[in-house]
Scaffold this motif. Sequence first.
Motif, short mmCIF file in Angstrom:
data_model
loop_
_atom_site.label_atom_id
_atom_site.label_comp_id
_atom_site.label_asym_id
_atom_site.label_seq_id
_atom_site.Cartn_x
_atom_site.Cartn_y
_atom_site.Cartn_z
N MET A 1 1.49 4.57 6.52
CA MET A 1 1.09 3.21 6.17
C MET A 1 2.22 2.22 6.52
O MET A 1 1.95 1.11 6.98
CB MET A 1 0.82 3.19 4.66
CG MET A 1 0.16 1.94 4.13
SD MET A 1 -1.49 1.72 4.79
CE MET A 1 -1.41 -0.03 5.23
N VAL B 1 -2.39 3.13 11.43
CA VAL B 1 -3.52 3.35 10.54
C VAL B 1 -4.37 2.09 10.43
O VAL B 1 -5.44 2.11 9.83
CB VAL B 1 -3.08 3.79 9.12
CG1 VAL B 1 -2.29 5.09 9.18
CG2 VAL B 1 -2.27 2.70 8.42
N PRO C 1 -12.63 5.80 7.56
CA PRO C 1 -11.30 5.25 7.26
C PRO C 1 -10.22 6.20 7.77
O PRO C 1 -10.40 7.42 7.72
CB PRO C 1 -11.29 5.17 5.74
CG PRO C 1 -12.69 5.27 5.30
CD PRO C 1 -13.43 6.01 6.36
N VAL C 2 -9.11 5.66 8.19
CA VAL C 2 -8.07 6.47 8.82
C VAL C 2 -7.27 7.29 7.81
O VAL C 2 -7.06 8.50 7.99
CB VAL C 2 -7.15 5.58 9.67
CG1 VAL C 2 -5.94 6.37 10.16
CG2 VAL C 2 -7.91 5.02 10.86
N LEU D 1 0.83 -1.21 0.00
CA LEU D 1 0.00 0.00 0.00
C LEU D 1 0.86 1.27 0.00
O LEU D 1 0.53 2.24 -0.67
CB LEU D 1 -0.96 0.00 1.19
CG LEU D 1 -2.02 -1.10 1.20
CD1 LEU D 1 -3.07 -0.82 2.27
CD2 LEU D 1 -2.72 -1.24 -0.15
N GLY E 1 -9.59 9.26 -5.22
CA GLY E 1 -9.60 7.84 -4.87
C GLY E 1 -9.54 7.57 -3.38
O GLY E 1 -9.93 6.49 -2.94
N LEU E 2 -9.07 8.55 -2.61
CA LEU E 2 -8.97 8.33 -1.16
C LEU E 2 -10.33 8.38 -0.49
O LEU E 2 -10.54 7.76 0.54
CB LEU E 2 -8.07 9.39 -0.52
CG LEU E 2 -6.57 9.18 -0.67
CD1 LEU E 2 -5.81 10.40 -0.15
CD2 LEU E 2 -6.12 7.95 0.09
N ARG E 3 -11.27 9.10 -1.06
CA ARG E 3 -12.61 9.26 -0.50
C ARG E 3 -12.55 9.83 0.91
O ARG E 3 -12.76 9.10 1.89
CB ARG E 3 -13.40 7.94 -0.49
CG ARG E 3 -13.41 7.12 -1.74
CD ARG E 3 -13.82 7.79 -3.01
NE ARG E 3 -15.15 8.37 -2.98
CZ ARG E 3 -15.41 9.63 -3.34
NH1 ARG E 3 -14.46 10.43 -3.73
NH2 ARG E 3 -16.62 10.07 -3.34
N VAL F 1 -3.66 5.80 -7.13
CA VAL F 1 -4.67 5.64 -6.08
C VAL F 1 -5.43 6.95 -5.86
O VAL F 1 -6.40 6.98 -5.11
CB VAL F 1 -4.04 5.18 -4.74
CG1 VAL F 1 -3.34 3.85 -4.90
CG2 VAL F 1 -3.09 6.23 -4.18
N PRO G 1 -13.35 3.64 -1.84
CA PRO G 1 -11.97 4.13 -1.74
C PRO G 1 -11.02 3.12 -2.38
O PRO G 1 -11.26 1.91 -2.31
CB PRO G 1 -11.73 4.20 -0.23
CG PRO G 1 -13.06 4.15 0.42
CD PRO G 1 -13.98 3.46 -0.53
N VAL G 2 -9.95 3.61 -2.96
CA VAL G 2 -9.06 2.74 -3.73
C VAL G 2 -8.17 1.88 -2.83
O VAL G 2 -8.05 0.67 -3.04
CB VAL G 2 -8.22 3.59 -4.70
CG1 VAL G 2 -7.14 2.75 -5.35
CG2 VAL G 2 -9.12 4.20 -5.78
N LEU G 3 -7.55 2.48 -1.81
CA LEU G 3 -6.58 1.72 -1.01
C LEU G 3 -7.17 0.47 -0.36
O LEU G 3 -6.56 -0.60 -0.42
CB LEU G 3 -5.92 2.62 0.03
CG LEU G 3 -4.88 3.61 -0.54
CD1 LEU G 3 -4.48 4.64 0.51
CD2 LEU G 3 -3.65 2.88 -1.05
N LEU H 1 -8.54 0.69 7.74
CA LEU H 1 -8.63 0.91 6.29
C LEU H 1 -10.07 0.95 5.81
O LEU H 1 -10.39 1.58 4.83
CB LEU H 1 -7.88 -0.20 5.53
CG LEU H 1 -6.36 -0.08 5.47
CD1 LEU H 1 -5.75 -1.32 4.86
CD2 LEU H 1 -5.96 1.14 4.65
#
Lengths: 475, 475
Positions: free
Chosen positions: B70, B100, B331-332, A66, B302-304, A100, A331-333, A303
């Motif tokens: 991460m 995270v 999400p963190v 990641l 993409g992180l939203r 991402v 979300p991508v991750l 996550l």
Amino acid sequence: SGSPQSALIIHAGHMTSVQEVNPAVRRIRAPTRLQDLAIPITDEILQRLKTEPLCACHHCALSQVLAACMYPKLLEEKSLPLDVRQRAQKLLGACGGGSVGSYSATPTGIPLVHKSIAEFIERRDCGVSSHQDHIILSSGFEKILWMVLHLMSNGEGQTQTGLLTPVPCPQTVPMLLDVSWLTMVPYQLKEDRGWALDLDELRQALETGRRHCEPRAIFISNPGNPTGHVQDRETIEEVINFAATEGLVLLVEEVDQESVFGQDKEFFSYKQVLFEMGQKYSEMVELISFNALSGAKMGECGLRGGYMEVINMDPAVKTYLRNMQATSTPPVLPQLALEVMVNPPSLGDPSYETYTNIVRTQTTLSQNAHRACEFLNELPGMSCQPAMAGTFLYPHLNLPPQMIEKAKTLGVEADVLYCQKLLEEEGVCLGPGCENGQDDQNYHIRLSFLVPPVILEDLLLHLRSFHLRLLEKFP
Amino acid sequence: SGSPQSALIIHAGHMTSVQEVNPAVRRIRAPTRLQDLAIPITDEILQRLKTEPLCACHHCALSQVLAACMYPKLLEEKSLPLDVRQRAQKLLGACGGGSVGSYSATPTGIPLVHKSIAEFIERRDCGVSSHQDHIILSSGFEKILWMVLHLMSNGEGQTQTGLLTPVPCPQTVPMLLDVSWLTMVPYQLKEDRGWALDLDELRQALETGRRHCEPRAIFISNPGNPTGHVQDRETIEEVINFAATEGLVLLVEEVDQESVFGQDKEFFSYKQVLFEMGQKYSEMVELISFNALSGAKMGECGLRGGYMEVINMDPAVKTYLRNMQATSTPPVLPQLALEVMVNPPSLGDPSYETYTNIVRTQTTLSQNAHRACEFLNELPGMSCQPAMAGTFLYPHLNLPPQMIEKAKTLGVEADVLYCQKLLEEEGVCLGPGCENGQDDQNYHIRLSFLVPPVILEDLLLHLRSFHLRLLEKFP
């Protein structure tokens, strides 16, 4: 036993470092699922922690993959294992825009992730086929369950949708029912049979429920949260047959499917059993199965990643769920993390060694579960069923009537009072059973054993002193 | 113009590399917001792209901070700027369990992030105070808006909740209304005044709306998506006054608040204006303001990640929204990204240099907006209002009546047909205005100018050839 100034707070999923805890704050903070476990800590324990491996450690391969996807310059970083860099490269290639930072390549998520999940399910289910377009991604189990409940929500009073819900159930379910305006129709699990699901209880609950609402689905947690029970194949067949006869949808939380450690216990997915029961069932019974990164195997709670597989749903329902998803692409991750979860490094891959920490964690979990269960069963007024999976023990508390009275005068549940006092007097924070849907006088506590053995040992000693003092105080 | 085999697909937020595009697939794939722009690409352009900076590049400081959070081993990586490592360390310290991987430290998110956002809002609003507990975090703008709409959703037919919605509106809003069972009550923005909000239109829409549903709130997008309009202070005061008089809630999407580039244009938040209008308003008008990582400044789609600030809401509503949030903690990683967004590196920080790519991007955006607008206005049958903010131009199409007829016989909107043909004939993919809530015969296309100038230039040439051919075909 004093007011320790520092405590080890164990967070679901990951081990924390020692945190300073203000005792005044500790006194008023109710246990929450976010800190399922907190214990005061001495220098001696701190020292031992440094030499004994933690059981909930970072999964290096996942973190590395990641991080490299987030910051692609790391793709050239030779200190990262080759397979990690190759996987990151492949995953980035599957992302919209190769980054991402972009929305998912399609509104419903990254196709490669759907494909990997479907393949994982097929392997798990001994070849029962799984279709990419039955997989719906989301940011965590609760979000996706809420979406489904929201869709089922209908009526008011007598006509309100009801959900058959096990007691005990995962602690977020009662709150989700609440915010979705659904009626909880409880069915008791059999504590004396290791928290097995009993069909008569289910049948009786449905009958009772139909008098005051409109039950439309059965919620199941297997392996059970917080019971650690693993359902056998016969039970699953019975439940499926019951759902078919009564026209109920099956909502099955299978988040701990990869962390079964009970001897001779095996996980069967509802999907596999359904399809092996023949077309009469496999073409009719509506089933949604949930899985997530927050299960005991990965423990990646922060996550927020999960998926559901949707079987035999009306196409309109599937379209609605997909549209819901498309209004805010996942979300991508977390999607990339799901790909690593369902496709872990194989033997021979450079990163396999670090990834197998997860396997070692399973061994520790199993030993912890066994040790804690034995310990608790030796305490007077406490009895505990062994856990076969997951991360919780859920012992029964036989509380003194005077304590129950006292709780009443204070206006709290007796198990909440128990947990509050435990926190106050020993700095140990556990979860009260009423959070798991138990509102009768059948008191329990919820104890996470996803901790290093040295911590577990210390925790149990604190719990014992508190518990014995309590019994002395209220003889 | 042939069928180019490779195309550059521009993803919202981030630049992609060149992708092979199968022309057969391209022909049937309708434009979506996920690929707001795609153009065929030649070797020459590829060469030029290598030397000209992309305007939508990775924000290095953010990528580095998140990668280090991460995979904390990077905290010791000397090749990362010192301030990046320090910030990552600080953010990790604010995470539950220092990781995270854990659930957020509190059910509603990381307190440090709430605090940083509140401080950012105070600075932005010239000192108007902002309270941490009015900030609710979420995974992206759409998710959090949906949560609010879901809460407002009520009734059926004549009693169904209505939302006053600008036309054009952000393209996800009609879909969100649909899945929330709300009625859209459209109010027209004034194209001839650069897409300004007109109070008479709003008033008239409310009157009309009240005949067939129960309007309860006004949705506003400022700076406007997809119009690029920036509302002036007087308009905002008028709208607030109108909302106060009519008892309507204000739902204000302010996602592009930090990307205003129009000359003499300044962003005023509804919150600031509300509080500067005095207690009569500031203690009464219910206001929710939305912001997100996906705005033009960060472009991290993409992180939203997003948040809302909730003003003057009934405590029960706030409790509901917080509970909703708590059932699935946010999400963190996106929370950490929000912290970087509201607290960017300062002058003197080692990572400032890379972070200011964002500032350079603004300059490019402004130049692109100007250039494209001029170009489009020179085409016959097309007119375009200048954009003052954001990433879109939204030109009006004066389509030949025969083409509109043809679309009718094909059963599609004429702007959809326009976009489909453009994609088919030139490999260029733009968005049709009907996705932005426009269902009358007032046709528009949506063009993202978040691209390197060389790409924009090429795109405009493709668009011109197609457009001129179309006018020749349907004289």
